[in-house]
Scaffold this motif. Structure first.
Motif, PDB file in Angstrom:
ATOM      1  N   GLY A   1      -3.634  -6.357   2.671  1.00 19.18           N
ATOM      2  CA  GLY A   1      -3.047  -7.788   2.811  1.00 19.18           C
ATOM      3  C   GLY A   1      -4.042  -8.915   3.034  1.00 19.18           C
ATOM      4  O   GLY A   1      -4.863  -9.044   2.079  1.00 19.18           O
TER       5      GLY A   1
ATOM      6  N   GLY B   1       0.844  -1.236  -0.022  1.00 21.23           N
ATOM      7  CA  GLY B   1      -0.010  -0.130  -0.100  1.00 21.23           C
ATOM      8  C   GLY B   1       1.016   1.154   0.030  1.00 21.23           C
ATOM      9  O   GLY B   1       0.426   2.090  -0.747  1.00 21.23           O
TER      10      GLY B   1
ATOM     11  N   CYS C   1       0.287 -15.467   5.921  1.00 21.25           N
ATOM     12  CA  CYS C   1       0.569 -15.105   4.385  1.00 21.25           C
ATOM     13  C   CYS C   1      -0.811 -15.390   3.598  1.00 21.25           C
ATOM     14  O   CYS C   1      -1.785 -16.171   4.173  1.00 21.25           O
ATOM     15  CB  CYS C   1       1.680 -16.194   3.678  1.00 21.25           C
ATOM     16  SG  CYS C   1       3.260 -15.544   4.449  1.00 21.25           S
TER      17      CYS C   1
ATOM     18  N   THR D   1      -7.305   4.558  11.148  1.00 20.85           N
ATOM     19  CA  THR D   1      -8.602   4.635  10.727  1.00 20.85           C
ATOM     20  C   THR D   1      -8.905   3.246   9.984  1.00 20.85           C
ATOM     21  O   THR D   1      -8.495   3.087   8.713  1.00 20.85           O
ATOM     22  CB  THR D   1      -8.540   5.703   9.618  1.00 20.85           C
ATOM     23  OG1 THR D   1      -8.116   7.051  10.486  1.00 20.85           O
ATOM     24  CG2 THR D   1     -10.106   6.113   9.411  1.00 20.85           C
TER      25      THR D   1
ATOM     26  N   ASP E   1      -4.365   0.721  11.925  1.00 20.65           N
ATOM     27  CA  ASP E   1      -3.258   0.666  12.800  1.00 20.65           C
ATOM     28  C   ASP E   1      -2.024   1.801  12.673  1.00 20.65           C
ATOM     29  O   ASP E   1      -2.384   3.083  12.588  1.00 20.65           O
ATOM     30  CB  ASP E   1      -2.698  -0.727  13.079  1.00 20.65           C
ATOM     31  CG  ASP E   1      -2.149  -1.153  14.370  1.00 20.65           C
ATOM     32  OD1 ASP E   1      -1.501   0.011  14.854  1.00 20.65           O
ATOM     33  OD2 ASP E   1      -2.257  -2.064  14.914  1.00 20.65           O
TER      34      ASP E   1
ATOM     35  N   ARG F   1       6.299  -8.135   9.912  1.00 27.02           N
ATOM     36  CA  ARG F   1       6.732  -9.621  10.454  1.00 27.02           C
ATOM     37  C   ARG F   1       7.591 -10.295   9.584  1.00 27.02           C
ATOM     38  O   ARG F   1       8.004 -11.379   9.564  1.00 27.02           O
ATOM     39  CB  ARG F   1       5.626 -10.153  10.789  1.00 27.02           C
ATOM     40  CG  ARG F   1       4.688  -9.826  11.818  1.00 27.02           C
ATOM     41  CD  ARG F   1       3.186 -10.305  11.761  1.00 27.02           C
ATOM     42  NE  ARG F   1       2.448  -9.536  12.904  1.00 27.02           N
ATOM     43  CZ  ARG F   1       2.107  -9.877  13.923  1.00 27.02           C
ATOM     44  NH1 ARG F   1       2.725 -11.023  14.595  1.00 27.02           N
ATOM     45  NH2 ARG F   1       1.390  -8.878  14.633  1.00 27.02           N
TER      46      ARG F   1
HETATM   47  C1  LIG Z   1       6.988 -14.604   9.281  1.00 26.86           C
HETATM   48  C2  LIG Z   1       6.959 -14.080   7.896  1.00 26.86           C
HETATM   49  C3  LIG Z   1       8.094 -14.124   7.171  1.00 26.86           C
HETATM   50  C4  LIG Z   1       7.888 -13.515   5.925  1.00 26.86           C
HETATM   51  N1  LIG Z   1       8.883 -13.294   5.079  1.00 26.86           N
HETATM   52  C5  LIG Z   1       9.058 -12.706   3.784  1.00 26.86           C
HETATM   53  C6  LIG Z   1      10.118 -12.524   3.021  1.00 26.86           C
HETATM   54  O1  LIG Z   1      11.241 -13.091   3.491  1.00 26.86           O
HETATM   55  N2  LIG Z   1      10.076 -12.056   1.846  1.00 26.86           N
HETATM   56  C7  LIG Z   1       8.867 -11.671   1.465  1.00 26.86           C
HETATM   57  O2  LIG Z   1       8.825 -11.309   0.365  1.00 26.86           O
HETATM   58  N3  LIG Z   1       7.805 -11.781   2.175  1.00 26.86           N
HETATM   59  C8  LIG Z   1       7.717 -12.463   3.297  1.00 26.86           C
HETATM   60  N4  LIG Z   1       6.748 -12.400   4.048  1.00 26.86           N
HETATM   61  C9  LIG Z   1       5.147 -11.868   3.475  1.00 26.86           C
HETATM   62  C10 LIG Z   1       5.076 -10.559   3.557  1.00 26.86           C
HETATM   63  O3  LIG Z   1       5.228 -10.254   4.940  1.00 26.86           O
HETATM   64  C11 LIG Z   1       4.048 -10.187   2.914  1.00 26.86           C
HETATM   65  O4  LIG Z   1       3.663 -10.814   1.712  1.00 26.86           O
HETATM   66  C12 LIG Z   1       3.843  -8.656   2.766  1.00 26.86           C
HETATM   67  O5  LIG Z   1       4.184  -8.118   3.721  1.00 26.86           O
HETATM   68  C13 LIG Z   1       2.284  -8.377   2.294  1.00 26.86           C
HETATM   69  O6  LIG Z   1       2.268  -6.935   2.461  1.00 26.86           O
HETATM   70  P1  LIG Z   1       0.937  -5.960   2.222  1.00 26.86           P
HETATM   71  O7  LIG Z   1       1.290  -4.558   2.269  1.00 26.86           O
HETATM   72  O8  LIG Z   1       0.325  -6.773   1.264  1.00 26.86           O
HETATM   73  O9  LIG Z   1       0.039  -6.533   3.692  1.00 26.86           O
HETATM   74  P2  LIG Z   1       0.507  -5.774   5.011  1.00 26.86           P
HETATM   75  O10 LIG Z   1       1.715  -5.380   5.387  1.00 26.86           O
HETATM   76  O11 LIG Z   1      -0.196  -7.034   6.024  1.00 26.86           O
HETATM   77  O12 LIG Z   1      -0.261  -4.576   5.321  1.00 26.86           O
HETATM   78  C14 LIG Z   1      -1.770  -4.560   5.089  1.00 26.86           C
HETATM   79  C15 LIG Z   1      -2.172  -3.431   6.114  1.00 26.86           C
HETATM   80  O13 LIG Z   1      -3.576  -3.174   5.736  1.00 26.86           O
HETATM   81  C16 LIG Z   1      -4.061  -2.628   7.088  1.00 26.86           C
HETATM   82  N5  LIG Z   1      -5.587  -3.022   7.243  1.00 26.86           N
HETATM   83  C17 LIG Z   1      -6.095  -4.155   7.083  1.00 26.86           C
HETATM   84  N6  LIG Z   1      -7.607  -3.966   7.070  1.00 26.86           N
HETATM   85  C18 LIG Z   1      -7.908  -2.588   7.193  1.00 26.86           C
HETATM   86  C19 LIG Z   1      -9.047  -1.690   7.273  1.00 26.86           C
HETATM   87  N7  LIG Z   1     -10.162  -2.286   7.133  1.00 26.86           N
HETATM   88  N8  LIG Z   1      -8.774  -0.424   7.315  1.00 26.86           N
HETATM   89  C20 LIG Z   1      -7.555   0.077   7.221  1.00 26.86           C
HETATM   90  N9  LIG Z   1      -6.280  -0.523   7.058  1.00 26.86           N
HETATM   91  C21 LIG Z   1      -6.504  -1.954   7.175  1.00 26.86           C
HETATM   92  C22 LIG Z   1      -3.291  -3.642   7.992  1.00 26.86           C
HETATM   93  O14 LIG Z   1      -3.365  -2.994   9.472  1.00 26.86           O
HETATM   94  C23 LIG Z   1      -2.134  -3.672   7.428  1.00 26.86           C
HETATM   95  O15 LIG Z   1      -1.111  -2.825   8.095  1.00 26.86           O
HETATM   96  C24 LIG Z   1       6.629 -13.132   5.360  1.00 26.86           C
HETATM   97  C25 LIG Z   1       5.524 -13.207   6.239  1.00 26.86           C
HETATM   98  C26 LIG Z   1       5.682 -13.600   7.521  1.00 26.86           C
HETATM   99  C27 LIG Z   1       4.342 -13.402   8.543  1.00 26.86           C
END
Ligand SMILES: Cc1cc2nc3c(=O)[nH]c(=O)nc-3n(C[C@H](O)[C@H](O)[C@H](O)COP(=O)(O)OP(=O)(O)OC[C@H]3O[C@@H](n4cnc5c(N)ncnc54)[C@H](O)[C@@H]3O)c2cc1C
Length: 371
Positions: free
Chosen positions: A197, A15, A298, A168, A35, A44
């Motif tokens: 996510g 995002g 994930c 929010t 958050d 994480r």
């Molecule tokens: C232990 C672990 C190890 C990992 N290691 C790797 C790695 O080495 N390499 C790699 O590429 N990936 C790794 N991953 C995967 C990676 O963490 C995720 O694929 C990536 O962080 C996803 O990013 P994102 O921005 O899509 O989601 P997120 O980082 O989850 O962000 C989504 C955000 O949306 C917010 N949100 C949710 N609902 C709402 C709502 N209704 N209103 C407002 N906000 C909201 C949440 O609070 C969150 O901050 C790992 C994951 C874990 C758990």
């Protein structure tokens, strides 16, 4: 033509990158986060990055992401630590050995700098190799601290005049697109990008658009020890490790079952900690001491490709990374911003509309060798 006002939901790696890329294209962006930035799975992540993929579109995305990570290296506190990625299969594990050999062949066909080597060739890598049957060594790889990436992108978004609405929680409105706060006040936007996510499925389902995305639980830990070797993925026991300022960061513990978004356990299991410390000892020859351990979620899709694109008129989704969302974020954010601004850059194999959203499917792990 660029939309005038876009709401991005979720301040994770995806995002934040999308918000920044949109803002640099002159779009007025409001970024909603329930958050604080990085509070979801990005905070994480292990931060491992590589281009060792066998499919052409994955290679293109990974390639661009690595290029961006390198460009960002040195900005603020963000560092990209160039480190080879060694993926190995143990002697006697014939299925893993064949899968690895086949994967390396395909990676090489896509012009990746990946070599197929035997245990002896790994002698210079400061890891124990007695049990190694065969290994791939990927040179275009490294790791970064996900928190440093988040902090950097927050600063870049701020400089690009993205409006922050942290703390929010929103729900999604479609036709016309908008977000609702406390399910009461609705704000209308030209486009809404859902980058929440694994929680994206719930947001879109509540808006009447089910998507084929399921959460599954994974775990990681940091341990104190002396280690300065490569990133290692052991396909036989499905564990990984990478160097960390305290010693190593290690993980595996994938539960190939759908997790409950309302009731998942964010603390690491005892078996995971014990198995992972054993795996680190086995591979590095050190005596690691646990510093901290955690679990996260994930997102899985039926075909292990992500869901990136338009779900319904001017509502876009970016989720379903099978554990690759951090390493792909710089490229996905850029591509999504281009798409929202009218350039047709997203591959059909990522199109969320390829699924009904209501189909049943099994969760398959993302960190495997045959992709
Ligand atoms: C232990 C672990 C190890 C990992 N290691 C790797 C790695 O080495 N390499 C790699 O590429 N990936 C790794 N991953 C995967 C990676 O963490 C995720 O694929 C990536 O962080 C996803 O990013 P994102 O921005 O899509 O989601 P997120 O980082 O989850 O962000 C989504 C955000 O949306 C917010 N949100 C949710 N609902 C709402 C709502 N209704 N209103 C407002 N906000 C909201 C949440 O609070 C969150 O901050 C790992 C994951 C874990 C758990």
């Amino acid at each position: 033509m660029n939309p005038e006002r876009v709401a991005v939901v979720g301040a994770g790696a995806v995002g934040l990158t999308t918000a920044f890329e949109l803002a640099t294209r002159g779009v007025r962006v409001t970024l909603f986060e329930r958050d604080e930035p990085g509070a979801g799975m990005s905070g994480r992540a292990a931060g491992i990055c590589y281009d060792a993929y066998a499919e052409d579109i994955d290679v293109a995305v990974a390639d661009r992401a690595m290029e961006r990570f390198r460009e960002l290296d040195g900005e603020g506190d963000f560092r990209f630590h160039e480190t080879p990625y060694v993926f190995l299969a143990r002697e006697g594990d014939d299925p893993a050995i064949s899968a690895l050999e086949e994967a390396v062949e395909q990676m090489q066909r896509h012009d990746r700098n990946v070599a197929l080597v035997d245990a002896e060739a790994l002698d210079s890598y400061s890891i124990q190799t007695d049990d190694v049957g065969v290994a791939g060594v990927c040179s275009n790889a490294g790791w970064a601290d996900p928190k440093a990436y988040i902090d950097l992108l927050v600063a870049k978004c701020e400089r690009a005049s993205v409006e922050f609405r942290f703390g929010t929680e929103v729900s999604i409105r479609a036709d016309p697109p908008g977000v609702a706060i406390d399910d009461v006040v609705t704000e209308r936007y030209d486009v809404v990008v859902v980058a929440a996510g694994v929680f994206s499925s719930r947001l879109l389902e509540n808006a009447g658009y089910p998507v084929a995305l399921k959460p599954y639980r994974v775990q990681a830990l940091v341990a104190d020890c002396e280690y300065s070797g490569p990133i290692v993925y052991d396909a036989t026991d499905e564990s990984y490790l990478r160097p960390h300022p305290r010693g190593v960061l290690a993980g595996d513990g994938v539960e190939l079952a759908e997790a409950d978004l309302n009731e998942w356990d964010s603390t690491a299991d005892e078996w995971f900690v014990s198995d992972s410390l054993d795996a680190v000892t086995h591979r590095t020859g050190t005596a690691p001491k646990l510093a901290r351990a955690w679990a996260g979620l994930c997102g899985a899709t039926p075909d292990r490709n992500p869901l990136v694109g338009e779900v319904t008129s001017n509502i876009y989704l970016a989720a379903g990374w099978h554990g690759h969302g951090f390493m792909w974020a710089p490229a996905i954010g850029e591509m999504l911003a281009q798409q929202v601004c009218g350039e047709n850059v997203l591959p059909v194999s990522f199109d969320p509309a390829r699924f009904e959203g209501t189909e049943s499917f099994d969760v398959l792990d993302g960190m495997v060798l045959d992709e």
